[in-house]
Write an enzyme that holds these catalytic residues in place. Structure first.
Site, PDB file in Angstrom:
ATOM      1  CE  LYS A  62     -11.947  15.517  11.139  1.00 49.91           C
ATOM      2  NZ  LYS A  62     -12.934  15.821  12.171  1.00 49.91           N
ATOM      3  CG  ASP A  63      -7.223   7.457  11.853  1.00 53.50           C
ATOM      4  OD1 ASP A  63      -7.802   6.421  12.756  1.00 53.50           O
ATOM      5  OD2 ASP A  63      -6.409   6.885  11.080  1.00 53.50           O
ATOM      6  NE  ARG A  64      -2.006   7.129  16.974  1.00 51.00           N
ATOM      7  CZ  ARG A  64      -1.622   7.927  18.285  1.00 51.00           C
ATOM      8  NH1 ARG A  64      -0.567   8.722  18.186  1.00 51.00           N
ATOM      9  NH2 ARG A  64      -2.135   7.602  19.250  1.00 51.00           N
ATOM     10  CG  ASN A  65      -2.559   5.497  11.028  1.00 51.43           C
ATOM     11  OD1 ASN A  65      -1.344   5.763  11.627  1.00 51.43           O
ATOM     12  ND2 ASN A  65      -3.404   4.876  11.798  1.00 51.43           N
ATOM     13  NE  ARG A 111      -6.081   5.346   7.115  1.00 53.43           N
ATOM     14  CZ  ARG A 111      -7.349   5.658   7.704  1.00 53.43           C
ATOM     15  NH1 ARG A 111      -7.494   6.828   8.292  1.00 53.43           N
ATOM     16  NH2 ARG A 111      -8.099   4.716   8.127  1.00 53.43           N
TER      17      ARG A 111
END
Length: 352
Positions: A82-85, A24
């Site tokens: 779901k993830d922000r990054n 990421r």
């Protein structure tokens, strides 16, 4: 109890390799696409939206959709967080009985894109997916590429422990600290969403502790007497008293796997050796178990093993490894990565 709640301290299924990389570095390095396994009906009370987001978390989107539709937040549903990054595409439903759709495209910007807009007769439910498809780019790869490919082949054939990883527990495991205050000290949390997040974190941590003990005893991917087995791709479980060749064959083929508890009221479905291991591994957490039962959480089972479907890999540039695979709903890509090596994020420096 362990006040640090360090996911890194939980045992691995396979010997750790001297491999590291960064994950990421930019959101586009971590791409997740939900796959429903069905198509919306084209009519009904629920707007059915397929959205791609970047740099926003799922709950952010849900609140924006509610405001745009002039409906309560509870009228908006989604299948999973779901993830922000990351760059993720996921489905949302908005309950609009007797109402026309607002102009959804008014919301679109560089962080939010509407891939499709439809209608459906039912709201989307949590976990109501067929799978999540992942594409990960690991940068700054440091290690032996041959060893990495051997381990990836092992993961593809054997699966990995189905741990809940750091994302489940919040920054510095804050969700677990809040859960401990609720379950041990009786702290009241008025916000229902946050309260459920903390309860879920506590149940997830107890599951991880049982899974860790099964890894130590080399039974995380084996059936033992008294187990509750789960059929891959479903939530259907069945109890086994004896282990015959047919059971062993199905376990080896990843068709069924042993399970661990998501703690709450009700029977654990275990007996004999499986029950003894579960009881011993959670013996120091009686207050949490009782608190979750008192809060009305219901006992459920989760597979101890995670099949990693459609796994493939390539080396697009020097020191870069690209992975593609699919996971069942509720499974974490970072649980796959931790069996390959040590991976960190440049900003948060969080290991998996």
């Amino acid at each position: 109890m362990n006040p640090s709640y360090q996911i890194d301290e939980l045992p691995h299924a396979f010997p750790q390799l001297p491999i590291s990389a960064e994950i990421r570095t930019v959101p586009e390095d971590f791409v997740v696409d939900e796959e429903l396994g069905f198509s919306p009906t084209g009519e009904g009370e629920h707007a059915f939206l397929h959205i791609r987001k970047r740099g926003m978390n799922t709950e952010d989107i849900a609140r924006i959709l509610a405001r745009q539709s002039n409906v309560p937040r509870k009228a908006v549903s989604y299948a999973g967080l779901k993830d922000r990054n990351a760059v993720t595409s996921q489905y949302f439903s908005v309950h609009l009985p007797g109402k026309n759709d607002p102009d959804w495209q008014d919301m679109a910007d560089s962080s939010l894109e509407f891939l499709s807009i439809n209608r459906h007769r039912k709201k989307i439910r949590r976990g109501g997916l067929q799978k999540n498809a992942f594409r990960l780019l690991l940068r700054g790869f440091d290690g032996n590429s041959e060893l990495a490919e051997q381990r990836l082949a092992q993961i593809k054939s054997s699966g990995v422990p189905n741990y809940f990883t750091a994302q489940r527990f919040g920054h510095n495991a804050n969700n677990l600290h809040h859960a401990d205050e609720m379950l041990m000290n009786g702290r009241r949390i008025k916000d229902r969403f946050k309260r459920n997040i903390y309860y879920s974190a506590a149940r997830s941590w107890l599951f991880n502790l049982l899974l860790a003990e099964r890894i130590r005893s080399n039974t995380w991917n084996k059936a033992i007497q008294g187990d509750s087995m789960m059929l891959s791709g479903s939530r259907s479980c069945f109890h086994i008293d004896t282990i015959d060749e047919e059971i062993r064959k199905r376990v080896d083929e990843l068709d069924i796997s042993p399970t661990g508890p998501l703690w709450g009221r009700g029977s654990s479905m275990l007996t004999a050796e499986a029950a003894e291991i579960e009881t011993a591994s959670l013996s120091d957490w009686q207050c949490w178990k009782e608190g979750l039962e008192k809060a009305g959480q219901q006992m459920a089972r989760r597979s101890l093993r995670m099949p990693v479907a459609d796994l493939s890999w390539n080396w697009p540039e020097e020191n870069q490894l690209e992975l593609k695979f699919s996971l069942l709903p509720g499974c974490y890509a970072t649980a796959v990565l931790r069996e390959l090596g040590e991976f960190s994020e440049p900003e948060r420096k969080q290991s998996f």
